[in-house]
Design a protein around this motif. Sequence first.
Motif, PDB file in Angstrom:
ATOM      1  N   ASP A   1     -40.346  10.315  15.985  1.00 42.22           N
ATOM      2  CA  ASP A   1     -40.597  11.655  15.994  1.00 42.22           C
ATOM      3  C   ASP A   1     -41.175  12.095  17.363  1.00 42.22           C
ATOM      4  N   ARG A   2     -41.938  11.303  17.881  1.00 45.92           N
ATOM      5  CA  ARG A   2     -42.564  11.595  19.126  1.00 45.92           C
ATOM      6  C   ARG A   2     -41.263  11.743  20.440  1.00 45.92           C
ATOM      7  N   VAL A   3     -40.491  10.659  20.223  1.00 43.33           N
ATOM      8  CA  VAL A   3     -39.442  10.592  21.179  1.00 43.33           C
ATOM      9  C   VAL A   3     -38.326  11.555  20.995  1.00 43.33           C
ATOM     10  N   LEU A   4     -38.014  11.955  19.658  1.00 44.55           N
ATOM     11  CA  LEU A   4     -36.916  12.704  19.593  1.00 44.55           C
ATOM     12  C   LEU A   4     -37.381  14.300  19.094  1.00 44.55           C
ATOM     13  N   LEU A   5     -38.523  14.460  19.050  1.00 42.33           N
ATOM     14  CA  LEU A   5     -38.671  15.711  18.726  1.00 42.33           C
ATOM     15  C   LEU A   5     -39.657  16.390  19.694  1.00 42.33           C
ATOM     16  N   GLY A   6     -39.616  15.480  21.066  1.00 45.69           N
ATOM     17  CA  GLY A   6     -40.473  15.784  22.126  1.00 45.69           C
ATOM     18  C   GLY A   6     -40.043  17.302  22.759  1.00 45.69           C
ATOM     19  N   ASP A   7     -40.796  17.860  23.605  1.00 49.42           N
ATOM     20  CA  ASP A   7     -40.389  19.171  24.329  1.00 49.42           C
ATOM     21  C   ASP A   7     -39.293  18.930  25.118  1.00 49.42           C
ATOM     22  N   ARG A   8     -39.129  17.914  25.811  1.00 46.93           N
ATOM     23  CA  ARG A   8     -38.291  17.784  27.028  1.00 46.93           C
ATOM     24  C   ARG A   8     -36.895  17.521  26.399  1.00 46.93           C
ATOM     25  N   HIS A   9     -36.543  16.743  25.412  1.00 49.88           N
ATOM     26  CA  HIS A   9     -35.178  16.189  25.238  1.00 49.88           C
ATOM     27  C   HIS A   9     -35.080  16.234  23.733  1.00 49.88           C
ATOM     28  N   ARG A  10     -35.357  17.349  23.020  1.00 47.99           N
ATOM     29  CA  ARG A  10     -35.437  17.566  21.526  1.00 47.99           C
ATOM     30  C   ARG A  10     -33.919  17.299  20.864  1.00 47.99           C
TER      31      ARG A  10
ATOM     32  N   ASP B   1     -32.474  18.408  17.616  1.00 47.11           N
ATOM     33  CA  ASP B   1     -32.743  19.290  16.257  1.00 47.11           C
ATOM     34  C   ASP B   1     -32.370  18.521  15.156  1.00 47.11           C
ATOM     35  N   ALA B   2     -31.155  17.866  15.252  1.00 43.71           N
ATOM     36  CA  ALA B   2     -30.438  17.319  14.121  1.00 43.71           C
ATOM     37  C   ALA B   2     -31.157  16.279  13.533  1.00 43.71           C
ATOM     38  N   TYR B   3     -31.643  15.569  14.329  1.00 45.80           N
ATOM     39  CA  TYR B   3     -33.000  14.708  13.779  1.00 45.80           C
ATOM     40  C   TYR B   3     -34.066  15.452  13.223  1.00 45.80           C
ATOM     41  N   GLY B   4     -34.547  16.318  14.057  1.00 42.77           N
ATOM     42  CA  GLY B   4     -35.556  17.276  13.387  1.00 42.77           C
ATOM     43  C   GLY B   4     -35.437  17.794  11.983  1.00 42.77           C
TER      44      GLY B   4
END
Length: 388
Positions: free
Chosen positions: A142-151, A153-156
């Motif tokens: 979650d921290r890696v893939l939903l961070g602000d810089r390189h989000r 959205d499909a994972y989210g």
Amino acid sequence: MATAPPPTGDTGDTDCVLDLGGLDALVQVLRSRGRTVVGPTVRDDAIVLAELESATELPYGWGVELDGGHYRLVRRTDRAAFAHSAGPQSWKNHLLPQRVRQWSADRGPDGELRVLSDRHEPGRYAFLGVRPCDLRAIAIQDRVLLGDRHRDDAYGARRTGAFLIAVECTEPGGTCFCVSMDAGPAAGPGYDIALTEVLDEAGHRFLARAGTPEGADVLAGLPRRAADSATRRTAAGAVESAAARMGRTMPTADLRTLLADSLDATRWNDVAARCLTCGNCTMACPTCFCTTTEDVTDLTGDHAERWSRWDSCYDLDFSSLHGGPVRESGRSRYRQWLTHKLGTWHDQFGSSGCVGCGRCIVWCPVGIDLTEEAHALHQEARAKDRPA
């Protein structure tokens, strides 16, 4: 835009006890709410994650024998459903699929190119049997893939729709070291429901507690009884016992500093002589997240697609630039993986990238053990610090 799932933890609701019928009712209630229930089951001589139609498909009476490069199912003397440690798959397979099409393009009769972005509706999953180490792994992703810089959205979207049922560990595997990584065997925050399996003279049952309002709502609709003090004590004792019986440990040193100071250690030569650079460890790891893109066309050249797929830092092309690969040797590629996982992950994401599940040890074809390598690096560093 998809939003990050809210932090979850204990709602403060009174815990309860489910029997075997209540566990099956949990599966049926989730299915009736339109969720695809995924959990552990026996298939192809392994405990794998697959869609469940009933709790009867859980691996009752099965355990696992684990070691470096070794995995084997073993029969237990009881009917425990969750007395096995992490298997070959992780929940990453569902939240971050191995291969996903991003867009397709077709050239029409008029020669005009039409591009269509793929917009897949995320499935409504319920993950049953999420180990505490995997619960931590999901939080890390979650921290890696939903961070602000390189989000992503499909994972989210996939993550927001997932309902997590954690199962605390009472039977650690021979390659487990979650205690060293502060990732188990008790369930940390992030679950909707947490279960602890109890088998004793009083019967086979599950201590259950909710971690979110939705989890509490699901539990409220199940056949259950109030938790008794004996069940609570037995459940807590089983988890404490598991913590004392880990199959592996990490050195007590600051791993971030140890790895940063060990870039020139001779131990890397030893592991390089054994490592096949196959990438199995990164494929089995529940937190490795690297992907690449590939474009494909049909024979006519009128149809093209772009796919995202998992990649590995062991692949020569992973660090390839116009002059060739940056990390050409197996030594440099293994060192990159281990130093990133245990060290520089802190600099990027604020935590270690390892949760102590031991999958990389089990599924390495030559049995390379990252805990053994960390201890060896620690011993080499200590030897250098000793006066001659």
